[in-house]
Scaffold this active site. Structure first.
Site, PDB file in Angstrom:
ATOM      1  CG  ASN A   7      -2.856   1.481  -2.031  1.00  0.00           C
ATOM      2  OD1 ASN A   7      -2.550   2.015  -0.972  1.00  0.00           O
ATOM      3  ND2 ASN A   7      -3.634   0.404  -2.090  1.00  0.00           N
ATOM      4  CB  SER A  34     -13.593  -9.446  -6.339  1.00  0.00           C
ATOM      5  OG  SER A  34     -13.397  -8.639  -7.491  1.00  0.00           O
ATOM      6  CB  SER A  58      -7.642  -5.147 -10.811  1.00  0.00           C
ATOM      7  OG  SER A  58      -8.622  -5.244  -9.793  1.00  0.00           O
ATOM      8  N   GLY A  59      -5.928  -3.634  -8.178  1.00  0.00           N
ATOM      9  CA  GLY A  59      -5.577  -2.401  -7.494  1.00  0.00           C
ATOM     10  C   GLY A  59      -6.724  -1.666  -6.836  1.00  0.00           C
ATOM     11  CD  GLU A  60      -7.452  -1.586  -1.917  1.00  0.00           C
ATOM     12  OE1 GLU A  60      -8.237  -0.988  -1.150  1.00  0.00           O
ATOM     13  OE2 GLU A  60      -6.531  -2.300  -1.516  1.00  0.00           O
ATOM     14  CG  HIS A 118      -2.222  -0.621   1.044  1.00  0.00           C
ATOM     15  ND1 HIS A 118      -3.400  -0.082   1.510  1.00  0.00           N
ATOM     16  CD2 HIS A 118      -2.559  -1.773   0.418  1.00  0.00           C
ATOM     17  CE1 HIS A 118      -4.410  -0.872   1.191  1.00  0.00           C
ATOM     18  NE2 HIS A 118      -3.923  -1.910   0.535  1.00  0.00           N
TER      19      HIS A 118
END
Length: 321
Positions: free
Chosen positions: A110, A173, A105-107, A38
């Site tokens: 971050n 997910s 695939s990320g957030e 993160h």
């Protein structure tokens, strides 16, 4: 028998502490370890976000047995996939073959820091699939030039490659991520004990491959203290991936979780010191078909007592699952 892992939670501890914690996890008898990657903590009360790859390098040298893994790295925005491939190959060498590369695939939390906006989930998954192809090609030792939909690579080659490339895990997910994982991953990663995710992974080629889950826990002989800590630092965890991936900073997570109650946290996260409560929470994952479960002890300053208790009581009980 399910493998039980330990999580180096970068959002709640400083880098030297994280290394000390994973050394303690190895001594306590955990089967593997994972580390979050993160730039921001979800909530300001967690208080940390050191660079995961620097910590991994130190952890590889400080430990000798316990496997290491990113849980998970986004190889599409903050990092270019060619850079992720180099980092992963280097950690595999430093750890003498104990590293697995977990990807997702990320957030927005971050990835927003490098600018350029935050694409839709469909585009993020397209980018992830292309990124995995680039990483695999570099792991094969190829000199790669690639001009794709989302990435350009010019004459890239990894000069220090391990004998065995790091296995690649992909976080899932929904249906599209399960397809990508089934086609491209050596293992699947999920944070919820949802059997349907593993079934979709199997349909797309994942049958027989490891499946790794993650479970937050809050150990403390004082259950009220454990619950307070979980509510303070981990109440974001019940928002669900569609929400978590979109919120841009810790302030947004604070606002989004203002109405989360301690009763809701108590239902979602085992708190206190009753071993059976923790075992039953892990059982939800094993019953769904997970072969590995990484535990997250909430609270950066609570790792030593948790590791001591886990070594004496929790891990022996979990071995019976």
């Amino acid at each position: 028998m399910v493998q039980i892992g330990y999580t180096m939670m970068t959002e709640q501890a400083a880098p030297r502490d994280l290394v000390e914690h994973v050394v303690g996890a190895e001594e306590a008898g955990f089967d593997f370890s994972v580390i979050s990657d993160h730039y921001f903590p979800w909530l300001a009360s967690q208080g940390h976000a050191p660079n995961a790859w620097a910590v991994l390098g130190a952890a590889a040298q400080a430990t000798s047995r316990i496997p290491l893994m990113t849980f998970v790295t986004c190889p599409t925005t903050r990092y270019h996939p060619a850079v992720v491939a180099q980092q992963a190959a280097t950690v595999q060498l430093l750890s003498e073959g104990r590293f697995r590369l977990g990807l997702g695939s990320g957030e927005n939390l971050n990835e927003h820091v490098v600018g350029g906006g935050w694409p839709s989930a469909a585009v993020r998954l397209e980018k992830l699939e292309e990124a995995v192809g680039i990483i695999r090609a570099l792991f094969e030792g190829r000199t790669l030039t690639h001009h794709g939909t989302h990435y350009d690579v010019e004459h890239a080659k990894l000069w220090d490659l391990p004998d065995q490339a790091p296995p690649i895990g992909i976080a899932v997910s929904g249906d599209v991520s399960c397809r990508i994982a089934g086609h491209h991953a050596d293992l699947v990663i999920a944070t919820e004990p949802r059997r349907e995710l593993l079934e979709a992974f199997d349909r797309h080629g994942g049958a027989g491959k490891p499946r790794v889950g993650q479970l937050p826990v809050s150990y403390d002989p004082d259950r009220d203290a454990a619950l307070d800590r979980a509510h303070d630092q981990f109440r974001w965890s019940g928002l669900g991936w569609p929400v978590n991936s979109e919120l841009p900073h810790d302030g947004a997570f604070r606002s989004a979780t203002e109405s989360v109650t301690k009763d809701e946290i108590a239902e979602a996260i085992p708190c206190g010191a009753k071993t059976d409560d923790f075992v039953e929470a892990v059982r939800a994952f094993t019953d769904a078909g997970f072969t590995e479960v990484a535990l997250v002890q909430i609270g950066g300053d609570q790792q030593a007592p948790f590791l001591d208790w886990a070594s004496r009581e929790l891990l022996p009980a979990l071995r019976e699952l």
